[in-house]
Write a protein that holds these residues in place. Sequence first.
Motif, short mmCIF file in Angstrom:
data_model
loop_
_atom_site.label_atom_id
_atom_site.label_comp_id
_atom_site.label_asym_id
_atom_site.label_seq_id
_atom_site.Cartn_x
_atom_site.Cartn_y
_atom_site.Cartn_z
N GLN A 119 26.93 47.12 32.63
CA GLN A 119 27.76 48.12 33.31
C GLN A 119 28.96 47.45 34.00
O GLN A 119 30.09 47.96 33.93
N PHE A 120 28.74 46.32 34.63
CA PHE A 120 29.83 45.59 35.28
C PHE A 120 30.85 45.10 34.26
O PHE A 120 32.06 45.08 34.52
N ALA A 121 30.36 44.68 33.09
CA ALA A 121 31.28 44.23 32.04
C ALA A 121 32.18 45.37 31.58
O ALA A 121 33.40 45.20 31.45
N PHE A 122 31.60 46.55 31.36
CA PHE A 122 32.39 47.71 30.94
C PHE A 122 33.37 48.13 32.03
O PHE A 122 34.54 48.45 31.75
N TYR A 123 32.93 48.15 33.29
CA TYR A 123 33.81 48.54 34.38
C TYR A 123 34.99 47.57 34.51
O TYR A 123 36.11 47.99 34.81
N SER A 124 34.74 46.27 34.29
CA SER A 124 35.81 45.28 34.34
C SER A 124 36.84 45.54 33.24
O SER A 124 38.06 45.44 33.47
N SER A 264 36.44 43.18 41.76
CA SER A 264 35.11 43.25 42.36
C SER A 264 34.02 43.27 41.29
O SER A 264 32.99 42.58 41.41
N TYR A 265 34.25 44.01 40.20
CA TYR A 265 33.22 44.09 39.15
C TYR A 265 33.21 42.86 38.25
O TYR A 265 32.16 42.46 37.76
N SER A 266 34.37 42.22 38.03
CA SER A 266 34.38 41.02 37.20
C SER A 266 33.71 39.85 37.93
O SER A 266 32.95 39.08 37.33
N ILE A 267 33.97 39.71 39.24
CA ILE A 267 33.28 38.68 40.02
C ILE A 267 31.80 38.99 40.13
O ILE A 267 30.94 38.10 40.04
N GLY A 268 31.47 40.27 40.31
CA GLY A 268 30.06 40.67 40.34
C GLY A 268 29.36 40.38 39.02
O GLY A 268 28.17 40.02 39.01
#
Length: 401
Positions: A119-124, A264-268
């Motif tokens: 999910q974080f990958a897609f959001y990034s 925020s999402y790429s670092i996460g």
Amino acid sequence: MDLTQQARDIQNKRVEETNKNNSESIECSKITMDLKFNNSRKYISITVPSKTQTMSPHIKSIDDIVVLGMNLSKFNKLTQFFICVAGVFVFYLIYGYLQELIFSVEGFKSYGWYLTLVQFAFYSIFGLIELQLIQDKRRRIPGKTYMIIAFLTVGTMGLSNTSLGYLNYPTQVIFKCCKLIPVMLGGVFIQGKRYNVADVSAAICMSLGLIWFTLADSTIAPNFNLTGVVLISLALCADAVIGNVQEKAMKLHNASNSEMVLYSYSIGFVYILLGLTCTSGLGPAVTFCAKNPIRTYGYAFLFSLTGYFGISFVLALIKIFGALIAVTVTTGRKAMTIVLSFIFFAKPFTFQYVWSGFLVVLGIFLNVYSKNMDKVRLPSLYDLINKSVEARKSRTLAQTV
């Protein structure tokens, strides 16, 4: 006399030339300011377009509200409201359905952190695409701040997704509705805040509703696990902190939503990847999802896409109509999500869910009312008594006549 007249003519010509030059400079609208900072010169050139010139699309759309490429400013307020409400309900209902559908895949419940990684990958990726569509692509918020925000975001979404391996989806949604409780506790113990009667009553109603809902879940749910309650409670605490940190950072540095999402999402994503690698949880998750790519990665893509679109409509709703209307709409959406969860996914049901849900909704209403007392005025007990007395008098007079 001739010399004096010639001197006057020359002076008048100079005045006319000066006025002409001034008018030309106004038409060009070019203003240069010389600012001195620490013995160094910095030149700032500000160009104001004249009436005949066309303003850039960026300047034109400063007050425009664009959601998913659609300019809502072209519609009237009522149409804007229905578009935003439809967007919130459609995308978030699909989001909730897909989230529960993913965890209904046999054997997937232990891979909640891997779902958060995807999910974080897609959001990034979505944030990067959106950032390319705006003119200013610079990063405004410091990297250290993003590292803190990313850590809190990982805690919020990772723990929330993982809790679904131990809780029913309606129970998770009910907990998400009660973010006020950790916010108030943090305000009391950390900042020494004092809250009014409406806020305290809201927290009490939410707490009682949560306890009642959890007891009902533990009584009739065959796979109830207290671990899920702990996970979703920790997710709520992180969510209560992250809102304040994000708001302060965005206001202080004037950053855009797309920048916040991207960094925020790429670092996460890096945080979760390192965590799964160190705990040896990455390999089994990749192997499992490779066996069911459509039911895992396919659902996760749609799950992430609808969540990303849904938050865009929520932000538009807040900007146009304010937080009061936005909270009312999102609360209705969460109630609809719980109802659809019981319809589409077989699970035990008791009316204790209904009464405890009403308590939570009452707490949300009291919380919203306490923040908007100047806009929403409820009639006092004295006013209600006066109205009832006046109504009785009017009835008595009508009967007499």
